[in-house]
Scaffold this active site. Structure first.
Site, short mmCIF file in Angstrom:
data_model
loop_
_atom_site.label_atom_id
_atom_site.label_comp_id
_atom_site.label_asym_id
_atom_site.label_seq_id
_atom_site.Cartn_x
_atom_site.Cartn_y
_atom_site.Cartn_z
N LEU A 1 -65.44 -68.64 50.73
CA LEU A 1 -66.62 -68.87 50.83
C LEU A 1 -66.90 -70.12 50.01
O LEU A 1 -66.02 -70.82 49.34
CB LEU A 1 -67.17 -67.80 49.78
CG LEU A 1 -67.29 -66.43 50.25
CD1 LEU A 1 -67.75 -65.21 49.17
CD2 LEU A 1 -68.42 -66.40 51.68
N SER B 1 -65.39 -72.57 57.34
CA SER B 1 -65.15 -71.99 58.51
C SER B 1 -64.99 -70.52 58.76
O SER B 1 -64.11 -69.77 58.60
CB SER B 1 -63.42 -72.36 58.88
OG SER B 1 -62.78 -72.27 57.83
N GLY C 1 -67.45 -72.28 47.00
CA GLY C 1 -67.40 -72.24 45.61
C GLY C 1 -66.23 -71.43 45.43
O GLY C 1 -65.73 -71.04 44.26
N SER C 2 -65.17 -71.34 46.55
CA SER C 2 -63.99 -70.30 46.12
C SER C 2 -62.71 -71.16 45.85
O SER C 2 -61.64 -70.37 45.44
CB SER C 2 -63.79 -69.58 47.60
OG SER C 2 -63.38 -70.40 48.55
#
Length: 205
Positions: free
Chosen positions: A40, A113, A42-43
């Site tokens: 995601l 992605s 900000g992961s």
């Protein structure tokens, strides 16, 4: 929308170089590989990728990060975030990453992605030992809590359309070579070390 499997133009011919893959590897002293970070917004994809890149270069390995935002400033600046544009975005970067790999660079990509099919299509472009999928596992709440850009807030307010994890889907990998607990369960140092360990296990470094 799926990847275009064959070129539209028929009047083209593939030109081979004078070196085999083994000869290039021997002369350059390095294998090429694509490390595909997914997760995601900000992961921690870009953050970990940059740390790994730094560690590799400091150890005399040629490495380069292809970052999702950076690519959309140039190569893919004509693409939006519709499902079709997301697929084309990944198709293009998959081909670029393949070129990096073929030139014996350790190519690290940091793209959301979100679709499994798109990631699998990139995997299919490369040899089995040349594609390493690394999933940065973090929940929407964890990513939102450290979202300095305020993107999740805007997405929840309807100001950003088709935002992954809020108004657009994310399909987590089911066959990633490595899962990093970037939501807060492991430090950046640990995540970086785990990626480097994977490269050592695969005889890339």
């Amino acid at each position: 929308m799926s990847f275009q499997s064959t070129p539209v133009s028929k009047n083209i011919t593939w030109h081979h170089g004078k070196l085999s893959d083994a000869q290039r590897q021997e002369k350059l002293g390095q294998k090429g590989v694509v490390i595909w970070f997914t997760g995601l917004s900000g992961s921690g994809k870009s953050t970990v990728a940059r740390e790994v890149e730094l560690a590799l270069i400091e150890n005399a390995k040629n490495a380069f990060v292809l970052d999702g935002d950076n690519i959309r400033h140039g190569l893919n600046k004509n693409l939006g975030f519709s499902p079709a544009d997301r697929t084309e975005n990944i198709r293009r970067i998959g081909e670029v990453a393949k070129l990096f790999c073929e030139s014996n660079v350790i190519c690290l990509t940091a793209f959301i992605s979100p679709y499994k099919a798109d990631r699998d299509a990139v995997r299919a472009l490369l040899k089995p030992d040349q594609f390493l999928e690394v999933y940065c596992a973090a929940t929407v709440d964890e990513c939102e809590a450290r979202d300095v850009k305020g993107l999740y807030k805007k997405a929840k307010a309807g100001e950003i359309k088709e935002f992954t994890g809020v108004s657009a889907p994310y399909e987590a990998p089911d066959k990633a070579e490595l899962i990093l607990q970037t939501g807060g369960k492991e430090t950046l140092e640990v995540s970086t070390r785990r990626v480097l360990d994977l490269l050592q296990q695969r005889s890339i470094i």
